[in-house]
Design an enzyme around this catalytic site. Structure first.
Site, mmCIF file in Angstrom:
data_model
loop_
_atom_site.group_PDB
_atom_site.id
_atom_site.type_symbol
_atom_site.label_atom_id
_atom_site.label_comp_id
_atom_site.label_asym_id
_atom_site.label_seq_id
_atom_site.Cartn_x
_atom_site.Cartn_y
_atom_site.Cartn_z
ATOM 1 C CG LEU A 4 110.830 12.129 10.140
ATOM 2 C CD1 LEU A 4 111.943 12.340 9.131
ATOM 3 C CD2 LEU A 4 110.814 13.253 11.180
ATOM 4 C CB SER A 10 121.056 0.288 6.235
ATOM 5 O OG SER A 10 121.044 0.648 7.604
ATOM 6 N N GLY A 13 114.599 0.156 7.624
ATOM 7 C CA GLY A 13 114.324 1.527 7.234
ATOM 8 C C GLY A 13 114.387 1.728 5.737
ATOM 9 C CE1 TYR A 154 117.877 -4.038 19.052
ATOM 10 C CE2 TYR A 154 116.856 -6.165 19.512
ATOM 11 C CZ TYR A 154 116.902 -4.989 18.791
ATOM 12 O OH TYR A 154 115.960 -4.746 17.815
#
Length: 288
Positions: A4, A10, A13, A154
């Protein structure tokens, strides 16, 4: 083997999903809006999968919703089977003057990059613990170890992810479950172009002539960065980790051809040594 992966539509991934299918794995590609905005992506992945040895399953899943996560995992386990490997790939970024990111934006990024990972792990772990078997790969970043200016929001989320994952790593290793980190450097994907700037434009304007200084490091919005390497090294590293013997997988794997892991690899090594020293001193019964 059922794998999974979140954020499969995008960036890294998408590349990883396609590489896993080519190698013959059963891939459960999850994404938001697969039945609306992502319809074209679904069609492309389905067409691609027909040319591979693997089997593709596509499922709607929003990592920012506990309900969505639990429904998706329940559906997978009842209709497809057990989840052997979870790749927590979904993530969003943000670059610009850190002060100009308001609280709502911090919450949004942490909700995907940190809390989303926690939701996913809580969803799959009951079954993995029952089987005493399972692998979770959390996609971090070299920015979970080293700091680049104008990327504080981030970086903070990835530092948090590093600590969260390492705690899980020590806790669940005795139960037969490997929880590890992959630290990519910069690669040529859609991630760069999708990063958001700060929402607080008024605060940004207070920086005057310096307001565009982040572009000196990160480039102008939408700028093509042809110098970035191909992302194919990431799925190769992931497949190597999947095929490794349980309990032998390293806690952290750095894949950074652009900067050669400068700083990141050294910090990983020193932190592992420091953690072992602390664990030995406290006589913790954990493997570092």
């Amino acid at each position: 083997m059922n794998i999974l992966i979140t954020g499969a539509g995008s960036g890294l991934g998408r590349v990883t999903t396609e590489a896993l299918l080519k190698s013959g794995y059963n891939v459960i590609a999850s994404m938001r809006d697969s039945k609306s905005k992502g319809i074209q992506i679904v069609k492309e992945l389905e067409a691609f999968s027909k040319q591979t040895k693997g089997t593709l399953f596509i499922i709607e899943l929003d990592v920012t919703s506990t309900t969505s996560v639990n429904l998706a995992i329940s559906q997978i386990e009842s209709e497809i089977g057990q989840i052997d490997v979870l790749i927590n790939n979904a993530g969003i970024g943000g670059t610009g003057w850190t002060e100009a990111f308001p609280e709502e934006q911090y919450k949004q990024i942490f909700d995907v990059n940190v809390f989303g990972v926690q939701r996913m792990m809580r969803g799959v772990l009951p079954s993995m613990r029952e089987r005493k078997e399972g692998l979770i790969i959390n996609i971090s970043s070299i920015q979970g170890r080293v700091v680049f200016p104008y990327s504080g929001i981030y970086t903070a989320s990835k530092f948090a992810l590093e600590g969260l994952t390492e705690s899980y790593h020590y806790e669940l290793a005795p139960l037969g479950i490997d929880i590890i980190l992959l630290q990519p450097g910069g690669f040529k994907t859609s991630f760069e172009s999708k990063q958001s700037g700060p929402y607080d434009r008024d605060r940004l304007l207070e920086y005057g002539e310096l307001k565009n200084a982040p572009n000196d490091i990160w480039g102008n919005p939408g700028e093509e960065k042809d110098f970035l390497p191909s992302p194919q090294l990431i799925p190769e590293a992931i497949m190597d980790l999947i095929e490794m013997e349980k309990g032998k997988r390293p806690l952290r794997t750095t894949v950074d051809p652009l900067l050669k892991g400068i700083g990141t690899v050294a910090i990983n090594k020193e932190c592992l040594s420091a953690q072992k020293e602390l664990s030995d001193y406290l006589e913790w019964d954990i493997k570092v």
